[in-house]
Enzyme design. Structure first.
Site, short mmCIF file in Angstrom:
data_model
loop_
_atom_site.label_atom_id
_atom_site.label_comp_id
_atom_site.label_asym_id
_atom_site.label_seq_id
_atom_site.Cartn_x
_atom_site.Cartn_y
_atom_site.Cartn_z
CB CYS A 125 -0.93 0.00 1.21
SG CYS A 125 -1.91 1.52 1.38
CB CYS A 138 -0.53 2.30 4.03
SG CYS A 138 -2.18 1.86 3.47
CG ASP A 139 3.11 0.94 4.55
OD1 ASP A 139 2.78 1.40 5.65
OD2 ASP A 139 2.73 -0.17 4.13
#
Length: 314
Positions: free
Chosen positions: A137, A140-141
């Site tokens: 992701c 997300c990261d």
């Protein structure tokens, strides 16, 4: 202690675009419904940084679109229970059973819209470096790798779009593609090919990653001549497809060899009163628009079953 039993006309399992759309239609039809979601509402769409192909929005973030869908469903009066996990289902009788951590639901109809999860990279050190260099992701990261070198594995729209997003942080992004072509939209492919931070590695395959506590390098194999090389890389993001979340439904309804749910074009499974919508069902295209269409059809078909059952009970 025994669980409380509740009766519903419709249970929707999964709160992504398909499930939320089904909830909107079911609520407007005045059905006694409940949507169950064991994580955050919105599904995979929340992980999309920018969406530019959803009608009515020239550009919208995935989280914003998911919030709008959730808000619309809730304002119409949809009953939603987040973070109550489904433990088992029983579709063998006319009345379907859906058991969660807290309740046992008896329902006339079920719409399964549990979606899918990213397929893990098939490399030996995937588990060792999961979250320490291997990710799935970018939204997300990606920010973890500001100024770092990042690899992206995949060849579809998701991989292309996430590679473009990662250029916001990375000093360099390698697109690792085992074939000599991409499968995404032409405009997105052109943007990737022309981006100064992106280097495309055609006919290359990621075979492993190595490092100490965190990933430090990638092992890349030439898919034509089989030669391997080590490349300094701080992270790899995998976008090689998805796996449907259907473990609870094995033995209850027909699944494909790939574990997707078999349906007809009316979203009906082989069990009357049980429908599937969105990425969890077997189909050619998996887009937000197709998930929304599936959810619409599934809700309307579920309403038909409920109305028919009420007539037969009179």
């Amino acid at each position: 202690m025994s669980k409380e039993i509740k009766e519903k006309e419709l249970i929707i399992i999964g709160g992504g675009p398909a499930g939320l759309t089904a909830a909107i239609y079911a609520t407007r039809a005045k059905l006694n419904m409940l949507l169950l979601e064991d994580q955050i509402l919105g599904g995979q769409v929340r992980n999309s940084y920018t969406i530019e192909n959803y009608p009515g929005f020239k550009k919208v973030s995935g989280s914003e679109l998911a919030d709008l869908m959730q808000q619309q469903a809730e304002e119409l009066g949809a009953e939603i229970d987040e973070f109550d996990m489904v433990e088992r289902v029983d579709f063998s009788g006319d009345v379907k059973i859906v058991e969660t951590n807290n309740y046992i639901y008896k329902t006339d109809t079920v719409i399964i819209s549990t979606g899918a999860t990213p397929r893990k990279l098939p490399i030996p050190n995937e588990e060792k470096f999961s979250g320490k260099g291997i990710h799935y992701c970018a939204v997300c990261d990606g920010a973890m790798y500001d100024g770092k070198i990042i690899g992206v594995v995949g060849g579809g729209n998701s991989a292309l779009e996430e590679a473009l997003f990662l250029t916001k942080f990375a000093s360099k992004v390698y697109m690792i593609r085992r074939y000599d072509y991409f499968k995404g939209e032409k405009a997105t492919i052109e943007e990737v090919m022309n981006h100064p931070k992106i280097e495309v590695l055609f006919n290359k395959d990621l075979v492993n990653v190595e490092g100490n506590n965190f990933m430090e390098k990638a092992i890349i194999k030439d898919s034509i001549d089989g030669t391997e090389e080590e490349m300094p890389m701080d992270a790899v993001f995998g976008f090689i497809g998805t796996e449907p979340k259907t473990d609870h439904f094995k033995g209850q309804i027909d699944l494909t060899d790939g574990k997707y749910i078999k349906t007809d074009e009316s979203m009906r499974t082989n069990v009357k009163g049980v429908f599937a919508a969105g990425d969890v069902r077997e189909k050619e295209f998996r887009q937000i628009t197709t998930a929304v269409a599936d959810g619409t059809i599934a809700a309307l078909q579920a309403e038909k079953v409920i109305v028919e059952r009420k007539k037969n009970q009179k």
